[in-house]
Design a protein around this motif. Structure first.
Motif, PDB file in Angstrom:
ATOM      1  N   PHE A 186     -11.477  -8.554  -4.073  1.00  0.00           N
ATOM      2  CA  PHE A 186     -11.158  -7.341  -4.823  1.00  0.00           C
ATOM      3  C   PHE A 186      -9.717  -7.395  -5.303  1.00  0.00           C
ATOM      4  O   PHE A 186      -8.906  -8.175  -4.816  1.00  0.00           O
ATOM      5  CB  PHE A 186     -11.432  -6.058  -4.023  1.00  0.00           C
ATOM      6  N   LYS A 187      -9.411  -6.541  -6.267  1.00  0.00           N
ATOM      7  CA  LYS A 187      -8.092  -6.475  -6.891  1.00  0.00           C
ATOM      8  C   LYS A 187      -7.068  -5.890  -5.922  1.00  0.00           C
ATOM      9  O   LYS A 187      -7.364  -4.940  -5.195  1.00  0.00           O
ATOM     10  CB  LYS A 187      -8.174  -5.618  -8.153  1.00  0.00           C
ATOM     11  N   ILE A 188      -5.872  -6.454  -5.933  1.00  0.00           N
ATOM     12  CA  ILE A 188      -4.777  -5.988  -5.082  1.00  0.00           C
ATOM     13  C   ILE A 188      -3.613  -5.586  -5.980  1.00  0.00           C
ATOM     14  O   ILE A 188      -3.261  -6.307  -6.916  1.00  0.00           O
ATOM     15  CB  ILE A 188      -4.345  -7.103  -4.095  1.00  0.00           C
ATOM     16  N   MET A 189      -3.025  -4.445  -5.690  1.00  0.00           N
ATOM     17  CA  MET A 189      -1.849  -3.984  -6.432  1.00  0.00           C
ATOM     18  C   MET A 189      -0.625  -4.735  -5.917  1.00  0.00           C
ATOM     19  O   MET A 189      -0.574  -5.142  -4.756  1.00  0.00           O
ATOM     20  CB  MET A 189      -1.644  -2.475  -6.232  1.00  0.00           C
ATOM     21  N   ARG A 190       0.349  -4.897  -6.795  1.00  0.00           N
ATOM     22  CA  ARG A 190       1.588  -5.563  -6.416  1.00  0.00           C
ATOM     23  C   ARG A 190       2.695  -4.527  -6.268  1.00  0.00           C
ATOM     24  O   ARG A 190       2.996  -3.804  -7.209  1.00  0.00           O
ATOM     25  CB  ARG A 190       1.961  -6.590  -7.484  1.00  0.00           C
ATOM     26  N   SER A 191       3.250  -4.424  -5.086  1.00  0.00           N
ATOM     27  CA  SER A 191       4.399  -3.579  -4.746  1.00  0.00           C
ATOM     28  C   SER A 191       4.072  -2.102  -4.551  1.00  0.00           C
ATOM     29  O   SER A 191       4.527  -1.512  -3.592  1.00  0.00           O
ATOM     30  CB  SER A 191       5.523  -3.712  -5.764  1.00  0.00           C
TER      31      SER A 191
END
Length: 152
Positions: A27-32
């Motif tokens: 799945f997609k992961i957000m950065r920061s």
């Protein structure tokens, strides 16, 4: 190993590690920074872990990273943790053909070698965008060691 300039090396390592985690978790992961969803994950490389490197002109750096995974369903969160544990450490033998090492400036990416590197699953409230009421969700923080090349 994929070369990059010194100033871009930290960002390049963070992006490569995030993409690697996305492939492992599916799945997609957000950065920061997250957007406040009850089912999301946020990854960032946070701080220099080995300060002794500041005493000389190092070619590679050891940083600490963190992944926070939020899931409404506790069993789903537990499965995410176990998928990560199964897939690490990356490049523990410094193999030249390791996927992450071949396609980025990352030399080593692993769950941190310390107690509580995989934190306690806790409950928290998240208020999604455009929502008025918070939602209960589970969260866990996982710490990582990231060693990346900055000088080539």
């Amino acid at each position: 190993m994929k070369e990059c300039n010194f100033e871009d090396s930290l960002e390049a390592a963070e992006i490569a590690c995030k993409q690697h985690l996305e492939r492992k978790l599916g799945f997609k992961i957000m950065r920061s920074v997250g957007v406040g969803l009850p089912d999301e994950a946020v990854f960032d490389i946070g701080h220099l872990q080995t300060g002794e490197q500041m005493g000389f002109s190092a070619g590679a750096f050891h940083w600490r990273a963190q992944l926070d995974i939020y899931r409404r369903e506790r069993p789903e969160l537990q499965r995410c943790i176990m998928r990560l544990i199964q897939s690490f450490p990356i490049n523990r033998d410094m193999n030249a053909d390791d996927e992450l090492r071949e396609n980025s400036n990352v030399e080593l990416f692993r769950i941190a070698l310390e107690t509580n590197a995989v934190g306690t699953i806790t409950r928290t409230e998240v208020t999604p965008p455009k929502a008025t009421n918070p939602m209960q969700t589970n969260v866990v923080s996982i710490l990582f060691d990231v060693v990346f090349r900055a000088r080539f």
